[in-house]
Every structure is written in structure tokens, then in C-alpha cells.
Design a protein around this motif. Structure first.
Motif: not given
Ligand SMILES: [Mg+2]
Ligand SMILES: [Mg+2]
Lengths: 178, 178
Positions: B68, B81-83
Motif C-alpha cells: 500500500d 504494508e499496514a495491517k
Molecule cells: Mg493494506
């Protein structure tokens, strides 16, 4: 001066097609990881029909805050905008937007590599112009000078790429010189 | 061990909001140029009403081929990536997709910096896990092991970020250690 072979033609393809194929080639060979950014849209309404994919029914184009392409090559951050013109003698600066200049300035300050890939579509000629050169012509315009860059100026300040079959626009070797 | 102040709460904001604010803060201060990539959509039908903006009337979500967020910091290519998870004891690996692992592997090979930003939303705890650590847990799963990473494993392998007001998730200082 090295003689270049301009016999190959990618006529019919858009510059975006050519660059996507080139980036895919680099990715497959493990030479670079560079992708086109998706077009930013603001999604307002989505339908979820049963047993089929979600459909976006209302959305609007947003102004991007960056350039179109970025990624990594050999430890370096790569960032560029691709532009084509049908003109035969100059590249009109109205094709470049304020936010793109602003973004590339920020990239340079962080020691990224920023540049323009230019296509003169009717001449089938391609150039890589580093952002630092573009900025000189941009500032000339802001100072009341001409609103375009002549082909001769581009020849003098940029690196020409001979189009090929595979990859179509082999710009990676030029980055070594930037 | 340094005691951390976890009294600040960003409750109510999504992780994406918090990261966008953080990136905007970095951009304004000239510390880094990192943007969220737009959601990729395939546009099928566009209407052009007279005297108002174009409206997308039919479009579909496409699977992204990257993570992202990406950009440049201090000459280095940054990719993450962020989760987030509501779990309190482990992070389920089903939140991570094959194409994200594949993309981050490619980034690492080009000497970029790839990592995960994890939020345990109900605990209000945030972690930066370098991709090299994630890959160990990913491979353990592929080898038939557990399908999640325990909070304790994350504490042992990752860098915790105390949430703040401005910027909300100050991850840049941690990149020095990656
Ligand atoms: Mg994401
Ligand atoms: Mg463009």
C-alpha cells in the motif's frame, strides 16, 4: 557519437503500454521493481450483487499528488512521469502539472532519482530528461520565457532511447548516467 | 529497557488515517516522501455530464500487485504494508497476501527497505516488523506450522511504536534500526 538504430517502431502502442511492458520485463528479470500507480478515484457508491464481484457505481477522478511511476532499482528510489506529444519541434510544458514539479522536487531533496520520459509520437523518438534539467525550462517559463522546450534543447540536455521490441523503452541503462 | 508512554490514544481512527496523517507530517517537514497508493480499479464506463465533473458509473476492484505504501527517505526506497487486527494475542497471517510477500521479496533484492506496520487495535499497540522477520513466520506457516504470529514473537522480533498526537505513528526513527 554512437550511431543509433531507430528502425524499430512501436507505433500503435501508447507510451503507457510501452512502459508497462518495459517494467514487467525488468521485474521478471529481477532488474528493477517499478510500477505505474493506479489512477486515484474517490469511490462514492458500491453495489454488491449476490454471487458476483462488487461493482463501483459512482466514483470521481481525483488529482494525483505524485507522478505516475515509482519504485526501486539497485538500492535507489526511482520516480518519473511519462509524457507524449504529437508535436514535431517542441514539447509543450502545459503537459506538466504543478503537483508533479512539486513532488519531484521533494523526491530530489530525499536523494531519489526523478526524471521525465518524453515521447515525440510522430517522430518515434524517446528521451529521458532528468528533473534538474526540466526545472531549468520550467523556471524559464515562470520567469515569462517560452512555454515549451525545443527539440534541440531536449537533444542537448537529455538522453535519447532507441525504441526496441523487448523491452520497448529500455531506460534503465540511462539511469546510471543521471 | 526504556519505559514507553502508551497513554495517548488514537481510538476511532483507522490505521490508514493515522498513517496518512503521519506521512503528511513527514512531507510537510521535508523528512520523507511516502504516499499511499490508490486502490486499483478497472474503469468500464464513464459519464461526462455537461458542466460538471466526469462520473465513473461502472468500475471493478483489481488485485493490487504491490503493497500500500512506498516512497523515499534519506536516499532509501521505503515500502510497507499496514495491517490491523482486533486479536489480542496473535496476528493472523491470513491478513497478508501472496502478492504482498512476493512484492516485498523483490524490493529486498533491489536493496529497498520493506516492512509491515502492525496495529493491535484493541490493545492500541503498534509494531514495525521488518520483512525479513515476517518471512520467517510466513515460511513456518508454509511448512505446516502455525498460521499466526504470537504477540510475544512480535515483541521479540519487532520494534514497538508508542502512538502520539502529531504524528500519530512516528515510524521514521525506527527505519534507522532496520
Ligand atoms: Mg493494506
Ligand atoms: Mg502521466
Amino acid at each position: 557519437k554512437k550511431k543509433k538504430d531507430f528502425s524499430f517502431s512501436n507505433r500503435g502502442k501508447t507510451l503507457e503500454d510501452e512502459l508497462n511492458e518495459t517494467n514487467e520485463y525488468y521485474l521478471q528479470l529481477g532488474l528493477a521493481v517499478i510500477h505505474k500507480k493506479p489512477v486515484p478515484v474517490q469511490i462514492v457508491k458500491v453495489e454488491y450483487p449476490s454471487r458476483s464481484a462488487a461493482v463501483i457505481r459512482e466514483a470521481y477522478f481525483r488529482t494525483p499528488s505524485t507522478t505516475d511511476y515509482n519504485g526501486v532499482w539497485n538500492g535507489k528510489y526511482i520516480d518519473f512521469e511519462a509524457k507524449e506529444t504529437e508535436n514535431k519541434t517542441s514539447f509543450p510544458l502545459k503537459n506538466i502539472h504543478d503537483h508533479q514539479i512539486h513532488h519531484m522536487s521533494q523526491v530530489i531533496k530525499q536523494q531519489g532519482i526523478a526524471f521525465l520520459i518524453l515521447r515525440f509520437s510522430s517522430l518515434q523518438r524517446y528521451f529521458v530528461m532528468r528533473f534538474e534539467s526540466l526545472l531549468i525550462f520550467w523556471d524559464r517559463m515562470l520567469a515569462g520565457g517560452r512555454k515549451s522546450i525545443t527539440l534541440q534543447e531536449i537533444e542537448e540536455t537529455s538522453f535519447e532511447i532507441a525504441p526496441g521490441a523487448f523491452p520497448p523503452i529500455d531506460y534503465l541503462p540511462i539511469l546510471q548516467k543521471l
